[in-house]
Design a protein around this motif. Sequence first.
Motif, PDB file in Angstrom:
ATOM      1  N   VAL A  80     -86.833  42.710  -8.238  1.00  0.00           N
ATOM      2  CA  VAL A  80     -86.567  43.889  -8.610  1.00  0.00           C
ATOM      3  C   VAL A  80     -87.779  44.791  -9.126  1.00  0.00           C
ATOM      4  CG1 VAL A  80     -85.370  45.199 -10.534  1.00  0.00           C
ATOM      5  CG2 VAL A  80     -84.396  43.291  -9.393  1.00  0.00           C
ATOM      6  N   VAL A  81     -88.891  43.930  -9.669  1.00  0.00           N
ATOM      7  CA  VAL A  81     -90.063  44.727 -10.258  1.00  0.00           C
ATOM      8  C   VAL A  81     -90.956  45.184  -8.848  1.00  0.00           C
ATOM      9  CG1 VAL A  81     -92.276  44.343 -11.247  1.00  0.00           C
ATOM     10  CG2 VAL A  81     -90.108  43.441 -12.413  1.00  0.00           C
ATOM     11  N   LEU A  82     -91.038  44.335  -7.953  1.00  0.00           N
ATOM     12  CA  LEU A  82     -91.783  44.686  -6.578  1.00  0.00           C
ATOM     13  C   LEU A  82     -91.158  45.866  -5.813  1.00  0.00           C
ATOM     14  CD1 LEU A  82     -93.926  44.241  -4.415  1.00  0.00           C
ATOM     15  CD2 LEU A  82     -92.424  42.714  -3.615  1.00  0.00           C
ATOM     16  N   ALA A  83     -89.591  45.844  -5.882  1.00  0.00           N
ATOM     17  CA  ALA A  83     -88.999  47.032  -5.127  1.00  0.00           C
ATOM     18  C   ALA A  83     -89.014  48.160  -5.905  1.00  0.00           C
ATOM     19  CB  ALA A  83     -87.434  46.702  -4.960  1.00  0.00           C
ATOM     20  N   ALA A  84     -89.175  48.231  -7.220  1.00  0.00           N
ATOM     21  CA  ALA A  84     -89.021  49.329  -7.994  1.00  0.00           C
ATOM     22  C   ALA A  84     -90.629  49.998  -7.926  1.00  0.00           C
ATOM     23  CB  ALA A  84     -88.578  49.208  -9.277  1.00  0.00           C
ATOM     24  N   TRP A  85     -91.673  49.168  -8.010  1.00  0.00           N
ATOM     25  CA  TRP A  85     -93.094  49.646  -8.277  1.00  0.00           C
ATOM     26  C   TRP A  85     -93.718  49.875  -6.847  1.00  0.00           C
ATOM     27  CZ3 TRP A  85     -95.608  50.874 -12.670  1.00  0.00           C
ATOM     28  CH2 TRP A  85     -94.944  50.730 -13.933  1.00  0.00           C
ATOM     29  N   ALA A  86     -93.176  49.280  -5.834  1.00  0.00           N
ATOM     30  CA  ALA A  86     -93.912  49.534  -4.507  1.00  0.00           C
ATOM     31  C   ALA A  86     -94.486  50.660  -4.377  1.00  0.00           C
ATOM     32  CB  ALA A  86     -93.200  48.620  -3.185  1.00  0.00           C
ATOM     33  N   PRO A  87     -93.243  51.762  -4.063  1.00  0.00           N
ATOM     34  CA  PRO A  87     -93.552  53.127  -3.761  1.00  0.00           C
ATOM     35  C   PRO A  87     -94.790  53.630  -4.520  1.00  0.00           C
ATOM     36  CG  PRO A  87     -91.463  52.874  -3.930  1.00  0.00           C
ATOM     37  CD  PRO A  87     -91.945  51.571  -4.671  1.00  0.00           C
ATOM     38  N   ALA A  88     -94.719  53.603  -6.002  1.00  0.00           N
ATOM     39  CA  ALA A  88     -95.611  54.034  -7.014  1.00  0.00           C
ATOM     40  C   ALA A  88     -97.134  53.483  -6.737  1.00  0.00           C
ATOM     41  CB  ALA A  88     -95.375  53.779  -8.415  1.00  0.00           C
ATOM     42  N   VAL A  89     -97.150  52.302  -6.486  1.00  0.00           N
ATOM     43  CA  VAL A  89     -98.406  51.581  -6.220  1.00  0.00           C
ATOM     44  C   VAL A  89     -98.881  51.990  -4.923  1.00  0.00           C
ATOM     45  CG1 VAL A  89     -99.693  49.273  -6.029  1.00  0.00           C
ATOM     46  CG2 VAL A  89     -98.010  49.840  -7.847  1.00  0.00           C
ATOM     47  N   ALA A  90     -98.032  51.863  -4.025  1.00  0.00           N
ATOM     48  CA  ALA A  90     -98.653  52.399  -2.504  1.00  0.00           C
ATOM     49  C   ALA A  90     -99.083  53.762  -2.674  1.00  0.00           C
ATOM     50  CB  ALA A  90     -97.490  52.308  -1.534  1.00  0.00           C
ATOM     51  N   GLY A  91     -98.339  54.590  -3.193  1.00  0.00           N
ATOM     52  CA  GLY A  91     -98.757  55.969  -3.244  1.00  0.00           C
ATOM     53  C   GLY A  91    -100.104  56.125  -3.891  1.00  0.00           C
ATOM     54  N   LEU A  92    -100.285  55.453  -5.203  1.00  0.00           N
ATOM     55  CA  LEU A  92    -101.578  55.557  -5.928  1.00  0.00           C
ATOM     56  C   LEU A  92    -102.792  55.040  -4.888  1.00  0.00           C
ATOM     57  CD1 LEU A  92    -102.582  56.390  -8.574  1.00  0.00           C
ATOM     58  CD2 LEU A  92    -102.059  54.116  -9.247  1.00  0.00           C
ATOM     59  N   MET A  93    -102.454  53.654  -4.375  1.00  0.00           N
ATOM     60  CA  MET A  93    -103.786  53.281  -3.501  1.00  0.00           C
ATOM     61  C   MET A  93    -104.094  54.213  -2.322  1.00  0.00           C
ATOM     62  SD  MET A  93    -102.392  49.301  -3.427  1.00  0.00           S
ATOM     63  CE  MET A  93    -104.105  48.737  -2.447  1.00  0.00           C
ATOM     64  N   LEU A  94    -103.017  54.786  -1.668  1.00  0.00           N
ATOM     65  CA  LEU A  94    -103.124  55.857  -0.701  1.00  0.00           C
ATOM     66  C   LEU A  94    -104.188  56.877  -0.967  1.00  0.00           C
ATOM     67  CD1 LEU A  94    -102.977  56.893   2.227  1.00  0.00           C
ATOM     68  CD2 LEU A  94    -100.728  57.650   1.542  1.00  0.00           C
ATOM     69  N   ALA A  95    -103.628  57.402  -2.262  1.00  0.00           N
ATOM     70  CA  ALA A  95    -104.208  58.574  -2.738  1.00  0.00           C
ATOM     71  C   ALA A  95    -105.762  58.407  -3.249  1.00  0.00           C
ATOM     72  CB  ALA A  95    -103.469  59.039  -3.916  1.00  0.00           C
ATOM     73  N   LEU A  96    -106.045  57.161  -4.079  1.00  0.00           N
ATOM     74  CA  LEU A  96    -107.418  57.052  -4.061  1.00  0.00           C
ATOM     75  C   LEU A  96    -108.139  56.720  -2.969  1.00  0.00           C
ATOM     76  CD1 LEU A  96    -106.668  54.576  -7.444  1.00  0.00           C
ATOM     77  CD2 LEU A  96    -107.474  56.742  -7.285  1.00  0.00           C
ATOM     78  N   ALA A  97    -107.600  56.175  -2.055  1.00  0.00           N
ATOM     79  CA  ALA A  97    -108.352  55.853  -0.874  1.00  0.00           C
ATOM     80  C   ALA A  97    -109.021  57.290  -0.174  1.00  0.00           C
ATOM     81  CB  ALA A  97    -107.669  54.889   0.159  1.00  0.00           C
ATOM     82  N   LEU A  98    -107.922  58.157  -0.070  1.00  0.00           N
ATOM     83  CA  LEU A  98    -108.178  59.391   0.619  1.00  0.00           C
ATOM     84  C   LEU A  98    -109.291  60.355  -0.395  1.00  0.00           C
ATOM     85  CD1 LEU A  98    -107.552  61.535   2.610  1.00  0.00           C
ATOM     86  CD2 LEU A  98    -105.508  62.412   1.250  1.00  0.00           C
ATOM     87  N   LEU A  99    -109.344  60.290  -1.727  1.00  0.00           N
ATOM     88  CA  LEU A  99    -110.057  60.878  -2.524  1.00  0.00           C
ATOM     89  C   LEU A  99    -111.675  60.267  -2.268  1.00  0.00           C
ATOM     90  CD1 LEU A  99    -108.010  61.665  -5.666  1.00  0.00           C
ATOM     91  CD2 LEU A  99    -108.737  63.337  -4.088  1.00  0.00           C
TER      92      LEU A  99
END
Length: 374
Positions: free
Chosen positions: A349-368
């Motif tokens: 449950v924790v992975l399913a709920a937090w995966a989009p937030a963590v994935a989006g944060l990593m993508l944004a940091l990599a882009l910046l």
Amino acid sequence: MSIAFTLGTYVARRFGLATLGMLTALTGLVALFDFIELLRRAATRADVGFGLVATIASLRLPFVALQIMPFAVLLGGMTAFWRLTRSSELIVARAAGVSAWGFLLGPLLVAIGLGAFGTAALSPVSSVLLARAERLDNAYLRNAGGVSALAAGRLWLRQADRDFEPRGVAILSGRPVAGRDTQSAAVFRLTDVTVWRLSSDDKPLERIEAPEARLMPGRWVLADAQVFGADRSVTPRPRVELPTELTPDRIEDSFATPDTLSFWALPGFITVLEQAGFSAVRHRLQYQSLLSLPVLAAAMALLAAGFSMRQARRGGVAQMIGAGVAAGFALFVLDRVSGEFGEAGTLPVVLAAWAPAVAGLMLALALLLHLEDG
């Protein structure tokens, strides 16, 4: 007062206003389509007027706002940063030696604050109003039955009573027993059971008390029951059967949906649900999703900055903004897919709920990091 702080405050204010404006516009747009759908469903019901439809649609507004808040942060942030870049304000700030990390702190804090507000404050309001909207919807547009609820560890069920003509209502109350009964064909049990049988005009017909009730296919079986008649007479009966259309799955599905429970009420309801022997996966997923909302909003704010701060003279602005919108939709799809896997038990449950937030944060940091330091 430093230049970075002043600029960060200014950018944060522009970002916040654009995000709130986008949230209002998107909420109104979605609510309009919802209102049209409710009008379509109410067209065949003479007892449902325009006022009731408008009431149901307005009660759903906080829920709609909570659902689209991350996407509103993305679109509002992209609008704000694109305007600041087009007016050369951010270009001048960078020329003055202020890095992107300096003026992005303010918008980042605004996004986290909006997410925290949605979790802690908007969620309770949304749950109360959505529950009322669903009750009105079920009563006037769906005519749903089989209402159930858990209160103080007791399960309350309402079903049609086919033993009386005209058909009455039976209300059952008892404490659920976790696990299936392996000694008989029963798949669900209640202890300390009380049954109220009412006529079609809500007049009491009889009350049944029993130490246990077993849900068999198509019927409830109560053992060692005491039947109290309308004249207060008591009749011991070793076995009472009540016809029913309920099944364990239908009972579980009729509980309060996770969306109608606030962030603060979910932990207690999860405890009661699990103590009663039911699955609380959907409610745990909702709780973790609300916890991750501030992080998801922060990821959307950083994505907005990364995809919209490209200088216009370099070209490709439209493509970058389109890519930002596509990234937002990709995170939305990821959120839905991971939620389905979480409900099915395939993912924790924790992975399913937090995966989009963590994935989006990593993508944004990599882009910046690529745009600013690369």
